[in-house]
Design a protein around this motif. Structure first.
Motif, PDB file in Angstrom:
ATOM      1  N   GLU A 198       0.833  -1.205   0.000  1.00 43.07           N
ATOM      2  CA  GLU A 198       0.000   0.000   0.000  1.00 43.07           C
ATOM      3  C   GLU A 198       0.867   1.254   0.000  1.00 43.07           C
TER       4      GLU A 198
ATOM      5  N   ARG B 136       1.013   4.181  -2.804  1.00 45.55           N
ATOM      6  CA  ARG B 136       0.844   5.614  -2.499  1.00 45.55           C
ATOM      7  C   ARG B 136       1.980   6.427  -3.081  1.00 45.55           C
TER       8      ARG B 136
ATOM      9  N   ASP C 179       1.110   6.766  -6.714  1.00 46.78           N
ATOM     10  CA  ASP C 179      -0.059   7.630  -6.917  1.00 46.78           C
ATOM     11  C   ASP C 179       0.238   9.090  -6.602  1.00 46.78           C
ATOM     12  N   GLU C 180       1.025   9.318  -5.528  1.00 41.71           N
ATOM     13  CA  GLU C 180       1.297  10.686  -5.101  1.00 41.71           C
ATOM     14  C   GLU C 180       2.602  11.217  -5.670  1.00 41.71           C
TER      15      GLU C 180
END
Length: 660
Positions: free
Chosen positions: A611, A615, A618-619
């Protein structure tokens, strides 16, 4: 399509050294084999050495002698570390331990210190008002004996105690719900604000006549009580959750000192009682021309009464500021729990599950608190009786205050001893509460069945039992109920459950306050002892023992319960040691399995790592951004990322962490 050349096969991070000319070249390494350093990292993370021995055995799985040796070894090492740290602090700055204590123990319990001061001021100031305003405040029997015509309604005099307790009950339930709904920080700020306004009302309370003053005083106490009630769930939950680190499992501070941290905040209530009694004595001496003896003028009583409430008002106003601007992270753990459960408001699902899964825990925390508060009020019975015998012609309120001050000092010893031993795995919460209840049961039973002797010739034994009952009440149920009512429940409903339990306790106080107005002293002593026996039984049967249990481990178990997979959880939160007798009889601990739990934790850590990687993508975070994992763990999970069908199960034996 033609079959892909074996020399182009994707071996991932275990690519062979050189071309696969024969098609038989094997990977030269096992990507799932942990390095020695990685094994040590995972061992420290999943099997911390303050809870597991070098063989990976949990402390509660050890035999009694092996367990005692392990616990003493861990506690001795921790004590040595703390003493060394204190020595270094004093060497750098002799007063630094004092500032550390103030920051970590006093400030978290500042609200309880202030409310302890005020609530006990209510009972302490009453004898002075009775002697200064006998036609209003004196007891009906005393008024008749002295030929005084009452000018105040006796029901409103009684209502002072009733409304105070009802206000506290309202605050405990209301703010408990708000603390889980809006957040701990908001609850803390609200409590301090209500208490400040309530103190202004108490300081300025008056009426067109003395009966109006009593009515205004009673309703001011009700309003103040709402703030006081909210302090219980807010101080317990915020103090407990602030001891929990933000790591993947937990911190050593949480496992070894969570109870001490919470009780150290709670015992500030005892210091509040101490300072109240000291200030009342000093104020009376100041305003009564240096004498504590009667007759007391109404002017000196008014000044003593009003200044005694004005002093904590200043401290409470500062508390509003401190909680508003210096405790911004008080709701951090609640926010994390809600985020994991995808909840934004009040977690009604968790509340329903808590009642269905932990119903008997609620009975234990609420029932034991109810029994304790009946006892807490019963303790005052001793003081009135032995003062009559030791000082038969006493008319001064200061004598009673001085005896009360002695009792508070004894109570503080009990508070501090409780804070030192509440985290000891060989004694801990459950035994401390059972023994405290049982000893108090004995101490109340003895004089109950030979009251005439102990209230006359045996008065010194009677006095000793009074002080001992105070000591074992604090070194027992009074401290333990405060912490267990919070930590045996999940974060999302912790404040609500604590508030409900505390409200049940105050219901016990209300029962005592009402009943004691209608029965004589001998009957009171017949009534009180059995609540100690009931409290001990409730604790033994339905109360789980959370001593030494990782708070985040309870959250792990709760996540499984919330997903309807309770039977798949195999961790120490369902170890028989941490379950109540009732839960063990129901078979709750049958799924405990150290090997399966180790595998689960490793799998969960991998999931959290994946996860975190998602992230980062994604970020669009930099590679250097902290994901909460050490470099060694990050490298291991990167190397063993599931880009082919492989078995990631790592037995405890292969990591050197065998469990028995």
């Amino acid at each position: 399509m033609a079959e892909t050349d074996s020399s182009l096969r994707n071996y991932g991070p275990a690519a062979p050294h050189g071309p696969n000319m024969t098609g038989e070249h094997k990977a030269s390494i096992n990507v799932h084999e942990m390095s020695e350093n990685e094994r040590d990292i995972f061992k420290a993370l999943i099997l911390p050495n303050d809870s597991y021995n070098s063989d990976g055995q949990y402390w509660a799985d050890m035999g009694i002698f092996k367990r005692a040796a392990f616990v003493n070894k861990v506690d001795s090492a921790e004590a040595k570390k703390e003493l060394t740290s204190i020595g270094r602090m004093m060497k750098a700055d002799p007063l630094s331990p004092v500032s550390y204590y103030a920051k970590n123990m006093v400030l978290p319990g500042a609200g309880l210190l202030l409310e302890g001061y005020v609530l006990f001021s209510i009972g302490n100031i009453k004898p002075l008002l009775q002697k200064s305003f006998p036609s209003c405040w004196a007891k009906s029997d005393d008024q008749k004996e002295q030929g005084i015509t009452p000018i105040c309604d006796s029901q409103w005099i009684y209502a002072i105690d009733y409304l105070e307790i009802v206000g506290i009950i309202v605050g405990q339930i209301l703010v408990g719900v708000i603390g889980d709904w809006i957040g701990r920080r908001w609850g803390l700020i609200q409590d301090a604000t209500i208490m400040f306004i309530g103190l202004l009302m108490l300081t300025a309370a008056w009426g067109v006549n003395q009966n109006g003053w009593v009515i205004c005083y009673a309703w001011s106490l009700f309003f103040y009580g709402i703030g006081v009630g909210g302090e219980y769930p807010m101080t317990a939950t915020s103090g407990m959750e602030n001891a929990v680190g933000s790591g993947k499992i937990s911190t050593q501070e949480d496992r070894l000192h969570r109870g001490r941290k919470v009780v150290s905040a709670f015992l500030m209530q005892g210091w509040g009682q101490f300072f109240n009694q000291v200030f009342l004595i000093l104020l009376l001496l100041i305003f009564h021309h240096g004498s504590g003896n009667p007759p007391y003028s109404q002017v000196s009583a008014q000044w003593t009464y009003r200044i005694s409430f004005a002093i904590p008002a200043v401290g409470t106003l500062w508390l509003v500021y401190y909680r508003t601007y210096k405790m911004r992270a008080a709701s951090k753990q609640l926010a994390v729990a809600k985020k994991k459960a995808s909840v934004t408001g009040y977690d009604t699902k968790s509340l329903k599950l808590a009642f269905s899964h932990f119903g008997f825990r609620i009975l234990a925390t609420a029932g034991s608190w109810f029994a304790n508060d009946v006892f807490f009020y019963g303790n005052k019975l001793f003081q009135d009786e032995f003062i009559k015998v030791l000082s038969p012609n006493n008319k001064s309120v200061v004598v009673g205050w001085l005896w009360n001050l002695c009792n508070v000092c004894v109570s503080l010893v009990g508070y501090y001893l409780a804070s030192f031993l509440i985290d000891n795995k060989l004694y801990g919460r459950k035994w401390m509460m059972i023994i405290g209840f049982f000893v108090d049961f004995i101490l109340f039973t003895v004089p109950a069945f030979d009251f005439d002797y102990y209230s006359s010739a045996g008065i010194h034994s009677f006095q000793a039992m009074y002080f001992l009952s105070s000591f074992f009440n604090q070194f027992g149920p009074n401290c333990v109920t405060f912490i267990t009512a919070a930590e045996v429940y999940p974060t999302s409903v912790r404040a609500t459950a604590h508030g409900l339990s505390a409200a049940a306790g105050k219901a016990g106080a209300l029962l005592a306050a009402v009943l004691y107005n209608y029965i004589d002293t001998q009957t009171k002593f017949y009534f009180v002892p059995w609540w100690g026996l009931a409290g001990a039984f409730i604790t033994w049967l339905w109360m789980p023992d959370t001593t030494g249990l990782d708070l985040k481990e309870q959250e792990r178990r709760w996540a499984y319960i919330r997903e309807g997979r309770e039977h798949e959880y195999h961790g120490v939160a369902v170890h028989p040691k941490h379950l109540s007798v009732w839960e063990r009889l129901r078979g709750v601990g049958k799924h405990y399995d150290p090997q399966l739990d180790y595998d689960q934790k490793l799998h969960e850590l991998r999931g959290e790592w994946e996860e975190a990687q998602a992230r980062k993508v994604d970020e669009d975070l930099n590679e250097s951004e902290d994901t909460g994992f050490s470099d060694d763990i990050d490298r291991y999970f990167t190397r063993t990322a599931p880009n082919s069908v492989r078995n990631e199960k790592v037995p405890l034996e292969s990591t050197g962490d065998a469990s028995s």
